[in-house]
Design an enzyme around this catalytic site. Sequence first.
Site, mmCIF file in Angstrom:
data_model
loop_
_atom_site.group_PDB
_atom_site.id
_atom_site.type_symbol
_atom_site.label_atom_id
_atom_site.label_comp_id
_atom_site.label_asym_id
_atom_site.label_seq_id
_atom_site.Cartn_x
_atom_site.Cartn_y
_atom_site.Cartn_z
ATOM 1 N N TYR A 61 1.178 -1.253 -0.381
ATOM 2 C CA TYR A 61 -0.031 0.090 0.091
ATOM 3 C C TYR A 61 0.712 1.290 0.232
ATOM 4 O O TYR A 61 1.455 1.720 0.579
ATOM 5 C CB TYR A 61 -1.129 0.007 1.172
ATOM 6 C CG TYR A 61 -2.596 -0.475 1.120
ATOM 7 C CD1 TYR A 61 -3.310 1.059 -0.448
ATOM 8 C CD2 TYR A 61 -3.305 -1.307 1.855
ATOM 9 C CE1 TYR A 61 -4.349 0.290 -0.352
ATOM 10 C CE2 TYR A 61 -4.532 -1.853 0.874
ATOM 11 C CZ TYR A 61 -5.012 -1.239 0.248
ATOM 12 O OH TYR A 61 -6.342 -1.344 0.152
ATOM 13 N N GLU A 65 -0.721 4.800 -0.341
ATOM 14 C CA GLU A 65 -1.583 6.431 -0.769
ATOM 15 C C GLU A 65 -0.952 7.415 -0.671
ATOM 16 O O GLU A 65 0.100 8.022 0.690
ATOM 17 C CB GLU A 65 -2.314 5.994 0.199
ATOM 18 C CG GLU A 65 -4.075 5.569 -0.115
ATOM 19 C CD GLU A 65 -4.194 4.504 0.213
ATOM 20 O OE1 GLU A 65 -3.492 3.156 0.818
ATOM 21 O OE2 GLU A 65 -5.589 4.213 0.729
ATOM 22 N N ASP A 89 -7.209 13.585 -24.921
ATOM 23 C CA ASP A 89 -7.362 11.209 -24.465
ATOM 24 C C ASP A 89 -6.708 10.801 -25.409
ATOM 25 O O ASP A 89 -6.863 10.926 -26.546
ATOM 26 C CB ASP A 89 -8.845 11.673 -24.086
ATOM 27 C CG ASP A 89 -8.635 10.347 -23.867
ATOM 28 O OD1 ASP A 89 -7.542 9.386 -23.867
ATOM 29 O OD2 ASP A 89 -10.115 9.709 -23.109
ATOM 30 N N THR A 129 -4.769 6.245 -21.458
ATOM 31 C CA THR A 129 -4.082 4.562 -20.657
ATOM 32 C C THR A 129 -2.944 3.981 -21.312
ATOM 33 O O THR A 129 -1.833 4.091 -22.105
ATOM 34 C CB THR A 129 -5.144 4.018 -21.425
ATOM 35 O OG1 THR A 129 -5.146 3.127 -22.785
ATOM 36 C CG2 THR A 129 -6.497 3.784 -21.314
ATOM 37 N N LYS A 181 -2.328 0.453 -24.952
ATOM 38 C CA LYS A 181 -2.950 0.379 -26.085
ATOM 39 C C LYS A 181 -2.077 0.069 -27.190
ATOM 40 O O LYS A 181 -1.023 -0.832 -26.881
ATOM 41 C CB LYS A 181 -3.882 0.941 -26.507
ATOM 42 C CG LYS A 181 -5.064 1.325 -25.580
ATOM 43 C CD LYS A 181 -6.447 2.051 -26.125
ATOM 44 C CE LYS A 181 -7.878 1.920 -25.197
ATOM 45 N NZ LYS A 181 -7.908 2.904 -24.053
ATOM 46 N N ARG A 212 -2.765 -3.510 -18.557
ATOM 47 C CA ARG A 212 -3.645 -1.669 -18.278
ATOM 48 C C ARG A 212 -3.283 -1.031 -16.750
ATOM 49 O O ARG A 212 -3.090 -1.634 -16.196
ATOM 50 C CB ARG A 212 -5.283 -3.030 -17.952
ATOM 51 C CG ARG A 212 -5.384 -4.004 -18.800
ATOM 52 C CD ARG A 212 -6.761 -4.909 -18.023
ATOM 53 N NE ARG A 212 -7.592 -3.958 -19.312
ATOM 54 C CZ ARG A 212 -7.587 -3.462 -20.958
ATOM 55 N NH1 ARG A 212 -7.079 -4.703 -21.324
ATOM 56 N NH2 ARG A 212 -8.230 -3.540 -21.281
HETATM 57 N N1 DSN Z 1 -12.385 0.273 -24.235
HETATM 58 C C1 DSN Z 1 -11.742 1.663 -25.543
HETATM 59 C C2 DSN Z 1 -11.728 1.052 -26.389
HETATM 60 O O1 DSN Z 1 -12.072 -0.300 -27.371
HETATM 61 O O2 DSN Z 1 -11.104 2.011 -27.109
HETATM 62 C C3 DSN Z 1 -11.587 2.662 -24.898
HETATM 63 O O3 DSN Z 1 -12.220 2.999 -23.327
#
Ligand code: DSN
Length: 422
Positions: free
Chosen positions: A58, A60, A204, A230, A233, A239
């Site tokens: 942990y 925080e 984003d 994120t 990707k 993730r």
């Molecule tokens: N779930 C993501 C995507 O597939 O683009 C977006 O959050």
Amino acid sequence: MGPVERAQPSVAAADPEIAELITAEEHRQTDTLCLIPSENHVSRAVLEASGSVLTNKYSEGYPGRRYYEGQQVVDQVEELAIRRARELFGVEHANVQPYSGSPANLAVYLAFCQPGDTVMGMALPMGGHLTHGWNVSATGKWFRSVSYGVRRDTGRIDFDEVRDVARRERPKLIFCGGTAIPRTIDFAAFAEIADDVGAVLVADVAHVAGLIAGGAHPSPVGHAPVISTTTHKTLRGPRGAMLMSSEEHAKALDRAVFPGLQGGPHNHTTAGIAVALHEAAEAEFTEYAHRVVSNAKLLADDLLARGFDLVSGGTDNHLILIDLTTKEVGGKPAAQALDRAHVVVNYNTVPYDTRKPFDPSGIRLGTPAVTSRGMGETEMRAIAAWIDRAVEAAKKEDEAELKRIGDEVVELSRAFPVPGVG
Ligand code: DSN
């Protein structure tokens, strides 16, 4: 030999049921072509870091300012991740703690808005994201959200509309980026509009972060003072998510993430992110990012030649959005048929879709994962042919043809091992 000995049972010994499922998923990934544009195959190094004992801790707070003792190692992990993010993207500030993209975006609202404030983003059916103010999301319920879309004739963002809506509605935040945008995001054009109306521009870049890191998509730095992404990707990490910003907004964003929204950061994920950022700074990743785009263009060109209707007429990035209306089959039955043929895509709305989101007109595909397996031009041509055949088979409900395609796909797939598997 240090104090650490590894005598504990592995997952196979401790929990054979879960071990078998993990193995089954390894086989599924090996025997299919992942064309979901938001997915990827991480390296063994990222897998190992993400599955490490850092999960036990942990933490925080932030490095040097924690609410628990025992942070001698975790502080270094997080500092390393932050430094690598700042260097890779050329930003003044990075927060690597958001659990994923939606919490990262919520933190942006918390940092800049009060409930009821006006915010603006791309409409979900036009290619935006739920958290850019779409009505079923908390961001559309707790804020007064207004949206923009793409032009019906070009499938591209209509900047006249963006400017008109922004001038009329005076949003506090403007989000650019989304989940189904096959074209380059013009951050400079958005920045000009945001400046004009006194809004904070939030880029984003979840979908294109890896392309930006590899120089295959323009960077929002210098245009958007707040960047959300994120990490799993095109960036090819675990993730998770990051918020990046100019120094001016650092404190507000940090406070919004913790204690505003989250508790302890997922330190194992932070380590995985740090590894992914390290990998993304290598020359090999630059090559990867460009290859993702060239593969997507090859695939798009071949699909166009086969009579597919691509939203915006093609792609500039990793993503292709196909409107199947002219093929006389819905996106959902097509995606399900492709899955049976071992080609994994997702059904998706297309701009101005006349069908429902759960049964839309399109499928969305992309090349990040197949490129991570080392596929190139020959394989893109084969994939286009399989998609063509499978969509036709979906229309005719020809299961035998789907089985034949599936067998061919498996043969090719097995020749391109999944990173981190085996
Ligand atoms: N779930 C993501 C995507 O597939 O683009 C977006 O959050």
